[in-house]
Design a protein around this motif. Structure first.
Motif, PDB file in Angstrom:
ATOM      1  N   ASP A 114       1.061   9.351  -3.932  1.00 27.33           N
ATOM      2  CA  ASP A 114       0.439   8.185  -4.559  1.00 27.33           C
ATOM      3  C   ASP A 114      -0.978   8.465  -5.026  1.00 27.33           C
ATOM      4  O   ASP A 114      -1.421   7.950  -6.059  1.00 27.33           O
ATOM      5  N   LYS A 115      -1.711   9.309  -4.298  1.00 30.24           N
ATOM      6  CA  LYS A 115      -3.089   9.617  -4.690  1.00 30.24           C
ATOM      7  C   LYS A 115      -3.127  10.446  -5.973  1.00 30.24           C
ATOM      8  O   LYS A 115      -3.981  10.239  -6.841  1.00 30.24           O
ATOM      9  N   PHE A 148       5.967   6.256  -4.724  1.00 32.51           N
ATOM     10  CA  PHE A 148       5.399   7.584  -4.937  1.00 32.51           C
ATOM     11  C   PHE A 148       5.184   8.351  -3.640  1.00 32.51           C
ATOM     12  O   PHE A 148       4.888   9.546  -3.676  1.00 32.51           O
ATOM     13  N   LYS A 194      -0.390  -1.746  -3.345  1.00 30.68           N
ATOM     14  CA  LYS A 194      -0.504  -0.518  -2.560  1.00 30.68           C
ATOM     15  C   LYS A 194       0.822  -0.197  -1.881  1.00 30.68           C
ATOM     16  O   LYS A 194       1.273   0.951  -1.874  1.00 30.68           O
ATOM     17  N   ALA A 201       3.164   1.209  -4.372  1.00 30.57           N
ATOM     18  CA  ALA A 201       2.842   2.585  -4.733  1.00 30.57           C
ATOM     19  C   ALA A 201       3.316   3.564  -3.663  1.00 30.57           C
ATOM     20  O   ALA A 201       3.887   4.619  -3.975  1.00 30.57           O
ATOM     21  N   ILE A 202       3.101   3.224  -2.406  1.00 34.14           N
ATOM     22  CA  ILE A 202       3.546   4.109  -1.321  1.00 34.14           C
ATOM     23  C   ILE A 202       5.066   4.191  -1.299  1.00 34.14           C
ATOM     24  O   ILE A 202       5.646   5.261  -1.091  1.00 34.14           O
TER      25      ILE A 202
END
Length: 561
Positions: free
Chosen positions: A71-72, A67, A60, A63-64
């Motif tokens: 990210d979502k 992105f 996680k 990803a943050i």
């Protein structure tokens, strides 16, 4: 009759197309049905939420970091890509194993239904309906489309073959190509490969595929529109909110707190630019007229349930507070300063008979629950130690935006958001750290997480190419609830030089700084460090964001030309 009339020229391609259309239809129908249930019950959202819940904290964080606030979107696109690949595969499989391919679509419906009903905010069995309905439609469509590829054509009547020219004048019949024994099963045959020939219903396939594509697109568009309309009541309730004048207004921002320098972050972060990091794939839209907040648990002598109007009737306070996300890397963007308005959380808790542990209270942890099932634990001592911990209803002069927690969220200065900033809050339970681990703690993050002393260079940007001479270096520094006492800048390996600090608003807000640098030609590294009001100097030691926030000093490399 030619080979092109008896068997598809590209059977795998048409099988894959059948699978893609079946998957598209399944998602479109699920979207439409979710409008009758709730948007969060859709399979993509449900599976995405389940994936977030089961993803390791390090992933996680990665990803943050890579992105950001997209990210979502990346996660949902990834889910769609995976579903698309499986749909293509099921279509090809169905050419030989028709029923197995259709059953595969049903299996994905089961996965989606399980994900939807297993979410913390699930409303029960109804959440399974979108995935189940979509899977049924997709399975039937795949079975029908593949059947068109396997269905033999009826022999043409003699009248359609033209006049009888007699054996002498009749043209030589073209040779008929017979499919390989394992190429395509005969229409209507049992599951499994079948030997023998067979034709395909070209006209029927094109008609069925075109109809399915158009109907699916219509269902998807209608479902999306209905899901968008489902939040109109919440939007209307927010539009009707008139925030009362605060009984304790924020003092005016001191003159000189906001430096007028190009490239520096504004002192007050606009709502549209304020960072958002959370796990909600669909932003909850809560109707303020139906919203309720329950306060209960260990040490609560007088449990309380509040409406939104109940909160607005209490004394409101207005404060400038800087928030920081624990996922913020050194020099990162996930920090912002806003003017919040809300109710003192400590007064609400005291009214319920709650006492902090230092005064004999039985609970040391406050667990806030969101409408989307998120749980966030905060130290009771910190919430009740006199700092301006709020149940906020407004942000920068307007009701909270939906993305930032409307109708009510928590704001606690000095704590990272994952241990304080519960958005869309609906429940507060008093308990202990030993008795309960909230969402992020169960995933490896710390139970307690005060904000670290940090600073950031906003200008010049990394790899900038300023001209030789006077270059203004500037940025922000923060140490919420302690305050910033000093900021220093170093050029390459030279001495630390003190920067000019902008005026301080409060110790709960960030502080701007600037440093006039006489830049010489060449490549240089600029580094910044801050010292907070307790005398603690920003550490040079680099750590990851997990488990309680990143540490280190921000630096940028520039080339003076």
């Amino acid at each position: 009759m030619t080979a092109d009339d008896t068997t598809p020229r590209f059977p795998r391609t048409l099988g894959a197309l059948s699978g893609a259309l079946a998957g598209f239809a399944a998602l479109a129908v699920a979207e439409l049905v979710s409008a009758a249930v709730r948007p969060q019950a859709g399979p993509v959202v449900a599976v995405g939420g389940a994936a977030i819940d089961r993803t390791p904290a390090a992933v996680k964080d990665w990803a943050i970091r890579h992105f950001g606030t997209d990210d979502k979107i990346v996660l949902q696109l990834g889910i769609l890509v995976v579903l698309g690949m499986f749909a293509l595969g099921l279509g090809i499989l169905a050419l030989r194993f028709r029923r197995t391919g259709a059953a595969g679509v049903l299996l994905f419906g089961v996965v989606g239904a399980g994900a939807a009903t297993g979410r913390p905010d699930s409303t029960g069995v109804a959440d399974a309906l979108p995935s189940v309905a979509g899977a049924l439609v997709g399975a039937v469509l795949l079975y029908v489309l593949v059947g068109r590829l396997l269905r033999p054509q009826r022999p043409q009547p003699e009248s359609e073959l033209g006049p009888d020219l007699g054996p002498e004048l009749a043209p030589e019949p073209e040779p008929t190509m017979v499919p390989e024994p394992t190429s395509v099963p005969v229409a209507g045959a049992a599951d499994g490969p079948v030997a023998g020939g067979g034709g395909w219903d070209r006209r029927g396939f094109v008609f069925a595929a075109s109809t399915a594509a158009v109907a699916s697109a219509g269902a998807g568009v209608l479902g999306r529109a209905l899901n968008g309309a489902s939040g109109r009541g919440a939007v209307a309730s927010r539009a009707r909110v008139a925030l009362p004048a605060p009984g304790s207004p924020a003092r005016p921002v001191p003159r000189g707190a906001g430096l007028r320098l190009r490239g520096i972050s504004p002192f007050i972060t606009p709502n549209s630019a304020f960072y958002r990091v959370d796990t909600a794939l669909v932003t909850p839209k809560v109707d303020a007229t139906a919203w309720r907040l329950r306060i209960h648990g260990t040490g609560v002598r007088r449990p309380l349930t509040l409406t939104f109007d109940d909160l607005l009737r209490r004394e409101l306070i207005e404060r400038d507070i800087t928030l920081t996300c624990v996922s913020n890397e050194v020099g990162g963007p996930y920090v912002g300063n806003a003017r919040w308005i809300g109710v003192r959380l400590a007064e609400l808790l005291a009214g319920c008979g709650v006492r902090p542990p230092s005064r004999g209270g039985a609970a040391d942890q406050l667990v806030a629950r969101s409408v989307d099932g998120m749980t966030i634990g905060s130290p009771v001592e910190d919430v009740m130690d006199g700092r301006d911990a709020l149940l906020a209803v407004g942000m920068n002069g307007e009701p909270l935006p939906f993305a930032h927690g409307f109708p009510v969220r928590m704001v606690v200065p000095g704590l990272y958001g994952f241990v304080s900033a519960c958005k869309w809050i609906e429940d507060i339970e008093l308990t202990t750290f030993d008795a309960y681990d909230p969402y992020w703690v169960r995933r490896g993050w710390a139970r307690r997480a005060p904000v670290r002393t940090e600073s950031r260079i906003d200008t010049p940007k990394p790899f900038a190419r300023p001209a030789p001479g006077a270059v203004m270096v500037a940025g922000v520094a923060w140490a919420q609830h302690r305050g910033i006492d000093k900021v220093e800048v170093r050029v390459d390996d030279g001495p630390w030089r003190e920067a000019r600090l902008a005026a301080e608003d409060t110790r709960d807000t960030w502080r701007q700084w600037s440093f006039a640098w006489q830049a010489a030609k060449g490549t240089h590294t600029l580094t910044v460090r801050a010292t907070d009001r307790t005398g603690a100097v920003q550490t040079e030691r680099r750590t990851r964001t997990i488990p309680d926030g990143a540490s280190g000093r921000h630096s940028v490399v520039v080339t003076v030309g």
